[in-house]
Scaffold this motif. Structure first.
Motif, mmCIF file in Angstrom:
data_model
loop_
_atom_site.group_PDB
_atom_site.id
_atom_site.type_symbol
_atom_site.label_atom_id
_atom_site.label_comp_id
_atom_site.label_asym_id
_atom_site.label_seq_id
_atom_site.Cartn_x
_atom_site.Cartn_y
_atom_site.Cartn_z
ATOM 1 N N GLY A 1 16.984 83.395 71.675
ATOM 2 C CA GLY A 1 15.890 83.102 70.764
ATOM 3 C C GLY A 1 16.335 83.385 69.336
ATOM 4 O O GLY A 1 17.192 84.244 69.105
ATOM 5 N N TYR A 2 15.742 82.662 68.368
ATOM 6 C CA TYR A 2 16.166 82.837 66.982
ATOM 7 C C TYR A 2 15.161 82.231 66.020
ATOM 8 O O TYR A 2 14.331 81.409 66.397
ATOM 9 C CB TYR A 2 17.535 82.194 66.738
ATOM 10 C CG TYR A 2 17.650 80.762 67.233
ATOM 11 C CD1 TYR A 2 17.104 79.697 66.501
ATOM 12 C CD2 TYR A 2 18.291 80.468 68.424
ATOM 13 C CE1 TYR A 2 17.206 78.391 66.954
ATOM 14 C CE2 TYR A 2 18.390 79.155 68.883
ATOM 15 C CZ TYR A 2 17.843 78.130 68.143
ATOM 16 O OH TYR A 2 17.941 76.836 68.591
ATOM 17 N N THR B 1 23.398 77.381 63.311
ATOM 18 C CA THR B 1 24.460 76.988 64.236
ATOM 19 C C THR B 1 25.578 78.026 64.210
ATOM 20 O O THR B 1 26.088 78.432 65.257
ATOM 21 C CB THR B 1 25.015 75.589 63.876
ATOM 22 O OG1 THR B 1 23.947 74.650 63.946
ATOM 23 C CG2 THR B 1 26.128 75.168 64.816
ATOM 24 N N SER B 2 25.950 78.481 63.030
ATOM 25 C CA SER B 2 26.977 79.514 62.904
ATOM 26 C C SER B 2 26.539 80.804 63.589
ATOM 27 O O SER B 2 27.310 81.429 64.317
ATOM 28 C CB SER B 2 27.278 79.773 61.423
ATOM 29 O OG SER B 2 28.167 80.851 61.290
ATOM 30 N N ALA B 3 25.287 81.208 63.378
ATOM 31 C CA ALA B 3 24.780 82.448 63.983
ATOM 32 C C ALA B 3 24.760 82.340 65.507
ATOM 33 O O ALA B 3 25.103 83.297 66.207
ATOM 34 C CB ALA B 3 23.388 82.761 63.445
ATOM 35 N N VAL B 4 24.377 81.169 66.032
ATOM 36 C CA VAL B 4 24.368 80.978 67.487
ATOM 37 C C VAL B 4 25.785 81.095 68.028
ATOM 38 O O VAL B 4 26.027 81.789 69.024
ATOM 39 C CB VAL B 4 23.726 79.621 67.865
ATOM 40 C CG1 VAL B 4 23.979 79.290 69.341
ATOM 41 C CG2 VAL B 4 22.234 79.639 67.568
ATOM 42 N N GLU C 1 22.802 71.816 70.237
ATOM 43 C CA GLU C 1 23.810 70.793 70.547
ATOM 44 C C GLU C 1 25.093 71.040 69.762
ATOM 45 O O GLU C 1 26.199 70.968 70.314
ATOM 46 C CB GLU C 1 23.239 69.402 70.255
ATOM 47 C CG GLU C 1 22.123 69.019 71.213
ATOM 48 C CD GLU C 1 21.238 67.881 70.723
ATOM 49 O OE1 GLU C 1 21.502 67.328 69.617
ATOM 50 O OE2 GLU C 1 20.267 67.546 71.433
ATOM 51 N N LYS C 2 24.963 71.347 68.478
ATOM 52 C CA LYS C 2 26.148 71.602 67.639
ATOM 53 C C LYS C 2 26.878 72.869 68.073
ATOM 54 O O LYS C 2 28.084 73.000 67.850
ATOM 55 C CB LYS C 2 25.763 71.692 66.163
ATOM 56 C CG LYS C 2 25.361 70.345 65.586
ATOM 57 C CD LYS C 2 25.126 70.303 64.088
ATOM 58 C CE LYS C 2 24.684 71.534 63.429
ATOM 59 N NZ LYS C 2 24.273 71.387 62.034
ATOM 60 N N ALA C 3 26.151 73.800 68.704
ATOM 61 C CA ALA C 3 26.767 75.054 69.163
ATOM 62 C C ALA C 3 27.307 74.930 70.587
ATOM 63 O O ALA C 3 27.679 75.941 71.189
ATOM 64 C CB ALA C 3 25.755 76.194 69.067
ATOM 65 N N GLY C 4 27.345 73.718 71.124
ATOM 66 C CA GLY C 4 27.984 73.505 72.417
ATOM 67 C C GLY C 4 27.074 73.612 73.624
ATOM 68 O O GLY C 4 27.552 73.619 74.763
ATOM 69 N N PHE C 5 25.761 73.679 73.418
ATOM 70 C CA PHE C 5 24.826 73.722 74.543
ATOM 71 C C PHE C 5 24.638 72.318 75.111
ATOM 72 O O PHE C 5 24.732 71.331 74.388
ATOM 73 C CB PHE C 5 23.460 74.246 74.086
ATOM 74 C CG PHE C 5 23.386 75.737 73.945
ATOM 75 C CD1 PHE C 5 22.610 76.488 74.807
ATOM 76 C CD2 PHE C 5 24.080 76.386 72.935
ATOM 77 C CE1 PHE C 5 22.523 77.862 74.673
ATOM 78 C CE2 PHE C 5 24.003 77.757 72.787
ATOM 79 C CZ PHE C 5 23.224 78.504 73.659
ATOM 80 N N SER C 6 24.346 72.245 76.391
ATOM 81 C CA SER C 6 24.043 70.989 77.059
ATOM 82 C C SER C 6 22.556 70.941 77.387
ATOM 83 O O SER C 6 21.970 71.952 77.787
ATOM 84 C CB SER C 6 24.824 70.866 78.373
ATOM 85 O OG SER C 6 26.208 70.872 78.112
#
Length: 176
Positions: free
Chosen positions: A93-94, A107-110, A142-147
């Motif tokens: 969560g964020y 995205t960087s923080a994730v 999505e940008k952090a690599g999640f599907s």
């Protein structure tokens, strides 16, 4: 401010972050994308209570950080281990204050948070459930690599509106 290149870090919470977090959470636009349960108005005392809870939480179950720009807390990010048969999965969560939206900071923080969690725990999977209408949050994941694992139809009621949510996940072996 948009377009200006800034970077963020994640770091442990400090009591002196309370006023900055109260400021971010007194924005209805931020609250409208979060789950219910936060008081409004959100006071520095509320923020201190949250910070103390995160600092005293079990470090194997709660991975909670301030998102900081030039060491000023501008948001919050946390990964929370699930229980029972799901004990090796955790929910992400964020939020971040409106002046910092659209700048790549979340995205960087994730990414930073996932690197930390996968390096310092046995968690196999981290998932997030943003409101389907929150395109910016979906894009962060999505940008952090999640599907995207699926759409959860009529899964929540926020401000009297029935909403779909999306289920995103990232597995340990998918580390960037």
């Amino acid at each position: 401010m948009k377009g200006t290149h800034i970077q963020c870090t994640i770091r442990p919470w400090r009591i002196e972050d309370a006023a900055h977090i109260a400021e971010a959470l007194n924005d209805q636009g931020v609250l409208d994308n979060l789950r219910d349960g936060l008081p409004y108005p959100y006071t520095p005392a509320d923020a201190r209570e949250y910070i103390n809870a995160m600092l005293s939480a079990d470090p194997d179950k709660t991975f909670a950080f301030a998102i900081a720009v030039e060491d000023r807390a501008v948001g919050s990010i946390g990964v929370f281990r699930q229980e029972n048969i799901h004990f090796r999965t955790a929910e992400l969560g964020y939020y971040i204050g409106r002046p910092y939206w659209g700048r790549g900071l979340m995205t960087s923080a994730v990414r930073q948070t996932l690197d930390y969690v996968f390096q310092h725990s046995d968690i196999l999977k981290v998932f997030a459930e943003p409101f389907a209408r929150n395109r910016a949050s979906c894009r962060v994941l999505e940008k952090a690599g999640f599907s995207l694992e699926g759409v959860l139809k009529s899964h929540a009621v926020k401000n009297g509106e029935v909403l779909d949510m999306k289920l995103y996940a990232r597995l340990r072996q998918e580390r960037e």
